[in-house]
Design a protein around this motif. Sequence first.
Motif, mmCIF file in Angstrom:
data_model
loop_
_atom_site.group_PDB
_atom_site.id
_atom_site.type_symbol
_atom_site.label_atom_id
_atom_site.label_comp_id
_atom_site.label_asym_id
_atom_site.label_seq_id
_atom_site.Cartn_x
_atom_site.Cartn_y
_atom_site.Cartn_z
ATOM 1 N N UNK A 125 -65.675 10.710 24.594
ATOM 2 C CA UNK A 125 -66.181 11.474 23.451
ATOM 3 C C UNK A 125 -65.832 12.953 23.584
ATOM 4 N N UNK A 126 -65.576 13.576 22.440
ATOM 5 C CA UNK A 126 -65.287 15.003 22.404
ATOM 6 C C UNK A 126 -66.606 15.756 22.275
ATOM 7 N N UNK A 175 -55.959 11.927 24.128
ATOM 8 C CA UNK A 175 -56.070 12.664 22.861
ATOM 9 C C UNK A 175 -55.270 13.957 22.994
ATOM 10 N N UNK A 176 -53.948 13.892 22.914
ATOM 11 C CA UNK A 176 -53.113 15.076 23.171
ATOM 12 C C UNK A 176 -53.294 16.200 22.171
ATOM 13 N N UNK A 177 -53.944 15.908 21.048
ATOM 14 C CA UNK A 177 -54.151 16.958 20.053
ATOM 15 C C UNK A 177 -55.331 17.868 20.388
ATOM 16 N N UNK A 193 -46.632 18.428 20.885
ATOM 17 C CA UNK A 193 -47.924 17.776 21.064
ATOM 18 C C UNK A 193 -48.135 16.868 19.867
ATOM 19 N N UNK A 194 -48.196 15.578 20.119
ATOM 20 C CA UNK A 194 -48.349 14.633 19.022
ATOM 21 C C UNK A 194 -49.711 13.959 19.078
ATOM 22 N N UNK A 201 -62.862 18.069 25.220
ATOM 23 C CA UNK A 201 -62.766 17.175 26.361
ATOM 24 C C UNK A 201 -61.335 16.641 26.467
ATOM 25 N N UNK A 202 -60.614 17.066 27.499
ATOM 26 C CA UNK A 202 -59.254 16.588 27.734
ATOM 27 C C UNK A 202 -59.329 15.326 28.583
#
Length: 254
Positions: free
Chosen positions: A171-172, A107-109, A45-46, A116-117
């Motif tokens: 947004x997260x 946002x793979x991190x 996961x980068x 929020x994916x």
Amino acid sequence: MTKKIRLSLILIYCVAISLLFLPFLKQAAIIYQTQTVSIKPSELIRTSSEVPLEAVQPPDLSEVLAFDRNRTFRSTGQIVIPKVEISLPLFSGITNDQLLVGAGTLFPERTAENQNIVVLGHHLGRENLLFGKLLNITIGDSIYLEYQNQFYQYKVSQTMTIQQTELQVLANSKQAELTLITCDKPTHTEQRFVVKGKLVNQPVKTTKQTIMQQKSQIKEKNSQKNRKYCRMILILFLASLVIGTGIIIRISRK
């Protein structure tokens, strides 16, 4: 009619037919280029820099033809939406080549338990291709996400069409949610279709097994339909060229 005029008419006709078929030929080329791609799972996961929504546009024909069919892709999961028959590999980050094969995480991190994916995919005008059927999704439909070696179930809570500059959907919010984004139409557009889903639970083993079986069935069904579509488009294109050219030649000789 002189031979020069006849050849000019044939050339004009062939160019006109090629332009008419261009969107369909591009779809067929994408299917042909990606149908034998090797995809292997990866735990890597980068992190990735933020990609503006306006940068995610349908690929042009040159990008499709430049696609490397022999490349091996590394997926970090998969997304399955049984109701609309979507089953795609999920990639860490977003590149043009990855979006021709599956969907990418912006946002793979982020972690699915409390963040929020955000997942982006192409809508290219062909329903059985990539996110083509996402616009048919409805409130309450289930979305299954395999992500970071875990399996999650979401329920669709909202669908909307936004301007590409409305970045608040990225947004997260510190809540466990899933955001799927694609273009609202299969051409260059300033709008995006957005699906919001709320985390329900982590499905039990039997549910996961059922979804994985559905995933394989959906993938095979879409592949069969896409292969038939490729053959149909190629036959229609060649038939149009041959028949039209033949008519021009016969008329020009009278």
